[in-house]
Write an enzyme that holds these catalytic residues in place. Structure first.
Site, PDB file in Angstrom:
ATOM      1  N   LEU A 360     -68.764  -5.415 -11.376  1.00  0.00           N
ATOM      2  CA  LEU A 360     -69.537  -6.642 -11.235  1.00  0.00           C
ATOM      3  C   LEU A 360     -69.324  -7.310  -9.880  1.00  0.00           C
ATOM      4  O   LEU A 360     -68.252  -7.205  -9.282  1.00  0.00           O
ATOM      5  CB  LEU A 360     -69.180  -7.628 -12.349  1.00  0.00           C
ATOM      6  CG  LEU A 360     -69.291  -7.108 -13.789  1.00  0.00           C
ATOM      7  CD1 LEU A 360     -68.962  -8.228 -14.768  1.00  0.00           C
ATOM      8  CD2 LEU A 360     -70.674  -6.533 -14.061  1.00  0.00           C
ATOM      9  N   CYS A 361     -70.320  -8.036  -9.436  1.00  0.00           N
ATOM     10  CA  CYS A 361     -70.255  -8.746  -8.161  1.00  0.00           C
ATOM     11  C   CYS A 361     -69.603 -10.117  -8.353  1.00  0.00           C
ATOM     12  O   CYS A 361     -70.228 -11.164  -8.145  1.00  0.00           O
ATOM     13  CB  CYS A 361     -71.651  -8.892  -7.567  1.00  0.00           C
ATOM     14  SG  CYS A 361     -72.400  -7.338  -7.073  1.00  0.00           S
ATOM     15  N   THR A 362     -68.347 -10.111  -8.779  1.00  0.00           N
ATOM     16  CA  THR A 362     -67.574 -11.332  -8.921  1.00  0.00           C
ATOM     17  C   THR A 362     -66.094 -10.977  -8.799  1.00  0.00           C
ATOM     18  O   THR A 362     -65.655  -9.948  -9.330  1.00  0.00           O
ATOM     19  CB  THR A 362     -67.824 -12.035 -10.271  1.00  0.00           C
ATOM     20  OG1 THR A 362     -66.839 -13.058 -10.454  1.00  0.00           O
ATOM     21  CG2 THR A 362     -67.754 -11.062 -11.429  1.00  0.00           C
TER      22      THR A 362
END
Length: 410
Positions: A360-362
């Site tokens: 995920l982009c977090t």
């Protein structure tokens, strides 16, 4: 700070020829059976052993109920419904799973502070016991029962005037959304009788995930005393008293399994007194995480490796969207790693410090931070232990629209 592999919670899953086995099958084969990674696998034998452990320690007259919220997979509920004495649900969907398991509706309780009229109607029609969380909910139940010509079977969930000390999640004592304040219960009982509701018992639960026997013993002592006090003031009799659960399992470094023996000894004493003070009252312990938490593994596959300014990163196809608790974003104040290992290299010694993250982009998408692992290769399977409770359904599976994991019971 480096976190080494934690072996204490892993003993339930054998390692054969370097690979973790669940239900008698190697994880690599179960990945093929699941048809994908990531996936959750639950071992029914471990669940059976947990129930057996409680039966061996606790008084034979103590009833064990399974709180479905911990793991509502229908196959898991079906299995545990055959081993325990009842089920607890917290939504209409969970109620349907419980009913489909074949459990006796009279041994199913429905808790939760925000039940809708639709849910209450369904519960009344099914004949389950509704744990009333407020006076207004009681009034709605009575109105629905009268309009539908259905007899409501109810209990009062009590917010006690004490808490479960050192509990991972406190749900009683002080102002709470859960249950009716203890001092308000006698008046509620009288109104309940005026409305013609079939009052079955009390539900007194003040906290979960506790690993201190002395704290649980103190809570049990206070629970029985509170029940006696309210019953003496109100003059009613109970069919059952649900004393909640709260039994924890070890997740993190330094945590040890809960010692059941002193808790069992104290319960034997308390239930002996209860036989005299409240004869013919069934005593129920309601458990979720303790029965299923250690039975589960969350397995994802390594899809990439990278070196960033001297730090080793392993990227897998699973993450916080599938296992929010393991990421540290489900109630942890200071993030700690769940125990993890390379499922197909579980017997190899650590080689390097590694950061395991998801896709995920977090920056919150962390499976394990600074753990010492064997050399990791693309295609390896990462297993997160203690994943049988509050994993699949407690996670934001649609976050960033990645595919969902699957669940299998072996």
């Amino acid at each position: 700070m480096k976190t080494k592999l934690q072996h204490a919670p892993m003993t339930a899953f054998p390692i054969i020829d370097g690979e973790i086995y669940a239900g008698g099958h190697p994880i690599s084969r179960l990945a093929l059976r699941a048809g994908q990674t990531p996936f959750y696998v639950y071992d029914r034998h471990i669940m059976t052993e947990k129930v057996k452990q409680l039966r061996e320690h606790f008084p034979s007259s103590l009833e064990l109920h399974y709180a479905i919220k911990a793991n509502p997979m229908p196959a898991v509920v079906q299995h545990l419904s055959q081993l325990t004495d009842g089920l607890d649900v917290a939504s209409m969907a969970e109620l349907q799973v419980a009913l489909h398991s074949g459990a006796n509706p009279a041994h199913i309780s429905f808790a939760g502070p925000g039940k809708t009229d639709k849910e209450l109607t369904c519960a009344l029609a099914a004949g389950v016991v509704i744990n009333m969380e407020s006076e207004s909910e009681m009034e709605r139940i009575a109105a629905i029962g009268q309009a539908s010509d259905l007899e409501p079977h109810v209990a009062i969930r009590i917010n006690p005037d004490f808490e479960l000390k050192t509990s991972g999640m406190k749900m009683g004592g002080g102002p709470k959304a859960f249950g009716v304040d203890a001092e308000r219960v006698p008046a509620m009982i009288q109104r309940c009788l005026q409305l013609g509701l079939n009052l079955k018992g009390f539900h007194i639960f003040c906290g979960s995930q506790n690993l201190r026997a002395d704290a649980i013993i103190e809570a049990h002592n206070n629970t029985f005393e509170l029940a006696y006090r309210i019953l003496q003031e109100s003059g009613v009799q109970l069919e059952w008293l649900n004393i909640g659960g709260g039994l924890g399992i070890p997740y993190f470094p330094g945590e040890a399994p809960l010692d059941l023996s002193p808790i069992a000894d104290n319960l034997t004493r308390l239930m002996g007194i209860a036989e005299e003070k409240i004869p013919d009252t069934r005593i129920i312990m309601e458990l979720g995480r303790f029965l299923v938490g250690e039975s589960g593994l969350y397995v994802s596959k390594v899809i990439d490796r990278k070196l960033s300014r001297g730090a080793n990163f392993v990227i897998t196809d699973g993450g916080l969207h599938h296992h929010l608790a393991a990421s540290g974003n489900f109630g942890q104040v200071i993030r700690k790693n769940y125990p993890v290992t390379i499922a197909n290299k579980a017997d190899l010694p650590p080689q390097s410090t590694t950061h395991i993250v998801g896709p995920l982009c977090t920056p919150l998408d962390i499976i394990a931070d600074s753990v010492e692992l064997p050399e990791v290769a693309v295609g390896d399977l990462i297993a997160v232990y203690q994943s049988g409770a509050y994993g699949f359904t407690a996670s934001p599976r649609d976050f960033l629209s990645h595919p969902h994991p699957v669940e299998i019971l072996v």
